[in-house]
Structures are given as structure tokens and as C-alpha cells.
Design an enzyme around this catalytic site. Structure first.
Site, short mmCIF file in Angstrom:
data_model
loop_
_atom_site.label_atom_id
_atom_site.label_comp_id
_atom_site.label_asym_id
_atom_site.label_seq_id
_atom_site.Cartn_x
_atom_site.Cartn_y
_atom_site.Cartn_z
N ARG A 165 -27.45 -46.78 25.94
CA ARG A 165 -27.33 -45.94 24.74
C ARG A 165 -28.29 -46.36 23.63
NH1 ARG A 165 -22.50 -47.14 26.63
NH2 ARG A 165 -21.96 -48.61 24.95
N THR B 45 -47.52 -39.91 47.60
CA THR B 45 -48.22 -39.11 46.59
C THR B 45 -48.36 -39.90 45.30
OG1 THR B 45 -47.25 -37.12 47.56
CG2 THR B 45 -48.21 -36.90 45.37
N ASN C 247 -37.08 -36.71 44.73
CA ASN C 247 -36.60 -37.79 45.59
C ASN C 247 -35.75 -37.16 46.71
OD1 ASN C 247 -36.10 -39.16 42.43
ND2 ASN C 247 -37.83 -39.77 43.70
N HIS D 234 -44.84 -34.19 44.57
CA HIS D 234 -44.91 -33.01 45.42
C HIS D 234 -46.37 -32.61 45.57
CE1 HIS D 234 -40.52 -31.78 44.35
NE2 HIS D 234 -40.59 -32.70 45.28
N ASP E 134 -40.11 -37.42 50.49
CA ASP E 134 -41.35 -37.10 51.22
C ASP E 134 -41.10 -36.18 52.41
OD1 ASP E 134 -42.80 -38.98 49.53
OD2 ASP E 134 -41.87 -40.56 50.73
#
Length: 439
Positions: free
Chosen positions: A155, A307, A232, A54, A26
């Protein structure tokens, strides 16, 4: 400023530029990525999923992007979703439809990215409920990020490349979902409905799923301008952040190389984004947090609400020991300082310049950082006080136009971290950005 064609001090220009967050996210990365995307040919996301957020302000219009790179707002830009992403296709389709204008024509998705299913989100919620009973909740976005990375590490996850052959995808899907339903005792899950959705996604995306490693490296070799967009931030890195209060992917420089399949010598410039104060969403240690009227002021004036989650962010003073550490692990060349305008109106502003051991009084060595919660509790912040300013700075377009106290604040940060501050955010839009000249 076209950073791809402009050298700054001892930092040479180059055709591959990365933008990384230096705090707990942020920081306002989206805005500088949006500004620089104007000059790039390709914008790439390398990590994370829909837990990133964003917000881009273009005039009066706000765009909230969670999966798509910010370059989608420019018609000249190709946008790539990288190898180490986890992609919830329902969310991706919603973003594409909201933006319109043939966005899909300019998007490519790595065949190695993992598919995030609705069941991953259900598991995320189940895990948080279990942890909260023990008082150990992380405060995740509940977007299924951790569980999807878990199936990847085990996996048993499904890559985007598998979606090109739907019959094969269907077999992998049934095996995965049955496994997870059994493991988490999930009784009711509509596999048929989700499979129908994924047949639609197969038709839409089958020609957009590519080998991005080849595509990006050929583009770099042909001198295309590549902008790399971090999601991030460094202190949320799964290995290098404040574990366990972190995200589930590599958010630092090393994540770029696996996330896009390029080697380190092809990266020319790293831009670190630093918010003028500090925020954090969810749980975890926060030494400079202000649980008082200052914190409330920063939350309200800075509109510090997630956000993705809409949760109010915890707010506090700028923490330079954190930046010293992040600069080490990210090799940051230049800085974008954001949201300086939020500090207008405060009589006094503080910067944490050191951590002091509560028992011995010794200062923490710069570049070191106590990532474990128990270690961090041994320290207290050492502050330097700055006089505030009352002026509205949102219309400042040159550094000299800032109030003297605002300039002192910026220059003090630059002096401490020994890295040029090139851009200063003084408001929400593209135009509310001061670009300093170092010629």
C-alpha cells in the site's frame, strides 16, 4: 470466423470473449487475439506488465507487444490497460511510438493500474542476484514486475490516477523512492531526471487515464464486442500456478473480474490457447521436458526464444494433466491449438495423458495437479505415442488437408480434453490458421 456472432456446438455466442493461456505462457495467444480483434470494438488487458510478450506477424512485418493489447493493430479498436496491470510508462511510450498512426487516440488506461518505476527494475535484479547465491533464482524477466506488485500489496505504490495531478504525484513519488532506496541500500538514483520524464507523461496521458470500470460496463450493456486479452498464462498464476515459479499477478479467469471490474455473468466465452507441445522460460518443474535432441529440435524449429528476454525456452511434450487442471479453474469453452507445424518432421510424437505416482503406481485424478515442487517429484509422466508426419502443413487452410497423422494428433487431444478445438495454428501469420466448422 466472427466468434461474437457465431455459436459453436453447445457454446452460445456473446459479446464478451476472453483469451487465456493454459500452460506457462508463450502459447501463441497474440495471434488468435489479433485475428479476433478484427471483429471486436474494445480489446482489454487485465493483468501483468512488460513481462508479457505477444508477437504478431502481419505479412513480413513482426510486432512485439509487451503492454499494449493486440487490438492496437486495428484502427476500429479501442484498447484498455486494466486495473491490475503494472505499467512502465517508458516502455509504453516506446511501443506507442513504434506503432505510430495515432495509436494514443485509441488507448485508455485504468486510474487504478500501478506505475512501475525504474527502481522496481533495479530491485528485481538485486533480488534475483541474492536468490541465485542460494540456488533459488526464479528466472524473472527483471522487468520489475514483482517489486511493483510488492509496493502495491504494501500500500505504498502509486496508481496511474495520481499522475493526473502532478504536484500531488511528485510528493508521492519522492516518498516512495526514498523509502525503496533506504530499504534496498540504493545509493545512486536520479530522481530529478525521472520526475522530468514523468512530467512529460503527465501531459501526454492525463486525459487517457479513466475509470475503466464504468467505461467497460457501459460498453457491455450497449452490446459492444469486448475481447479480453490474458497475459502470461494459467500455470504462472500467483495463487493457482506452480508457486514459487510463477508471475506476480492473477493470470486466470478470476483476474479478469478484478482487472476490468466486470462480474462473471457478463463473460460469455472463454478461449483456451494450447501449444501443440510445451515450453517454459526460467526455473521450475517441468515433467515432460526433453533435455535432448527433441528439445533442441523444438527450440530451433519453433523459434522458442522469449519475446521479452530472448532466452531460449525449455521444450517438451504436451502435458494433458496440466490442461485438465487449467480447464477446471478457467471454465474453458473452446480451444485454439497452436504451432502444429513445428511438429512436422518428427517420426514419433508423444502426449502425456496421465501422471503416475512413482511409489504407488496410482494415476493422478484428472483435474488435480501437484503444484508444489516436492509433490510433483513424486510423479512421472504416462505417454501415448503417435506417428509423426513429414509434410509441410503451413499452406493447409482446411482441416481435411492435414496429413492423416496430424489429424489423429489433433483429434486425440480434443477427445481427451472434451473441448472443441476450433482454431489450429499451422504457421506464424494470421493466414496460417485453420478454422474448423462445427455446424
Amino acid at each position: 470466423m466472427n466468434i461474437f456472432e457465431h455459436s459453436i456446438k453447445n457454446v452460445d455466442k456473446g459479446n464478451v470473449v476472453a483469451i487465456v493461456g493454459t500452460q506457462w505462457g508463450d502459447e501463441g495467444k497474440g495471434k488468435i487475439i489479433d485475428i479476433l480483434s478484427k471483429y471486436s470494438d474494445i480489446t482489454c488487458r487485465f493483468n501483468g506488465g512488460g513481462n508479457a510478450g505477444h508477437t504478431i506477424c502481419v505479412g513480413d512485418k513482426k510486432h512485439a507487444l509487451h503492454l499494449l493489447p493486440c487490438g492496437v493493430l486495428y484502427e476500429n479498436n479501442i484498447n484498455i490497460l486494466g486495473n491490475c496491470m503494472v505499467i512502465h510508462l517508458k516502455t509504453l511510450m516506446k511501443e506507442i511510438n513504434n506503432l505510430g498512426n495515432n495509436i494514443l487516440d485509441r488507448i485508455y488506461i485504468s486510474e487504478k493500474a500501478h506505475i512501475l518505476f525504474d527502481i522496481h527494475q533495479e530491485i528485481d535484479a538485486i533480488q534475483e542476484i541474492r536468490k541465485s547465491k542460494d540456488g533459488n533464482a526464479i528466472g524473472t524477466t527483471k522487468k520489475g514486475i514483482g517489486p511493483c506488485y510488492s509496493t502495491k500489496a504494501s500500500r505504498i505504490g502509486i496508481r496511474m490516477g495520481s499522475l493526473r495531478n502532478f504536484e500531488n504525484f511528485k510528493k508521492l513519488y519522492i516518498k516512495l523512492i526514498d523509502n525503496l532506496m533506504d530499504l534496498y541500500n540504493i545509493k545512486d538514483y536520479n530522481k530529478e531526471e525521472e520526475l522530468n520524464e514523468f512530467y512529460t507523461y503527465h501531459l501526454i496521458f492525463k486525459d487517457k487515464i479513466i475509470n475503466i470500470i464504468s467505461y467497460i460496463n457501459k460498453s457491455i450493456d450497449s452490446k459492444k464486442y469486448i475481447l479480453i486479452e490474458g497475459a502470461n498464462a494459467a500455470m504462472l498464476d500467483i495463487d493457482l500456478g506452480t508457486y514459487p515459479f510463477v508471475t506476480s499477478s492473477s493470470t486466470t479467469l478470476g483476474g479478469i473480474f478484478s482487472g476490468l471490474g466486470i462480474h462473471h455473468k457478463k463473460l460469455n466465452l472463454v478461449v483456451g490457447v494450447v501449444k501443440s507441445y510445451l515450453t517454459r522460460v526460467g526455473s521450475g518443474p517441468f515433467l515432460t521436458e526433453q533435455c535432448n535432441e527433441i528439445g533442441e529440435y523444438l527450440t530451433k524449429k519453433g523459434f522458442e526464444y522469449g519475446t521479452t528476454t530472448k532466452r531460449p525456452r525449455r521444450c517438451g511434450w504436451l502435458d494433458l494433466p496440466m490442461i485438465f487442471y487449467v480447464k477446471y479453474i478457467n471454465c474453458i469453452d473452446i480451444i485454439n491449438l497452436t504451432k502444429l507445424d513445428v511438429l512436422s518432421g518428427l517420426k514419433e510424437i508423444y502426449i502425456c495423458i496421465d501422471y503416475k505416482n512413482k511409489t504407488t503406481g496410482e494415476l493422478l485424478e484428472r483435474g488435480n495437479y501437484p503444484l508444489e515442487y516436492e509433490q510433483l517429484r513424486e510423479y512421472e509422466p504416462v505417454y501415448e505415442k503417435f506417428e509423426g508426419w513429414d509434410e509441410d502443413i503451413t499452406n493447409c487452410i482446411e482441416f481435411y488437408e492435414l496429413p492423416e497423422n496430424a489429424k489423429k494428433y489433433v483429434l486425440a487431444i480434443e477427445s481427451y480434453i472434451k473441448t472443441p478445438i476450433v482454431w489450429i495454428g499451422v504457421g506464424p501469420t494470421r493466414n496460417n490458421t485453420i478454422t474448423r466448422k462445427f455446424d
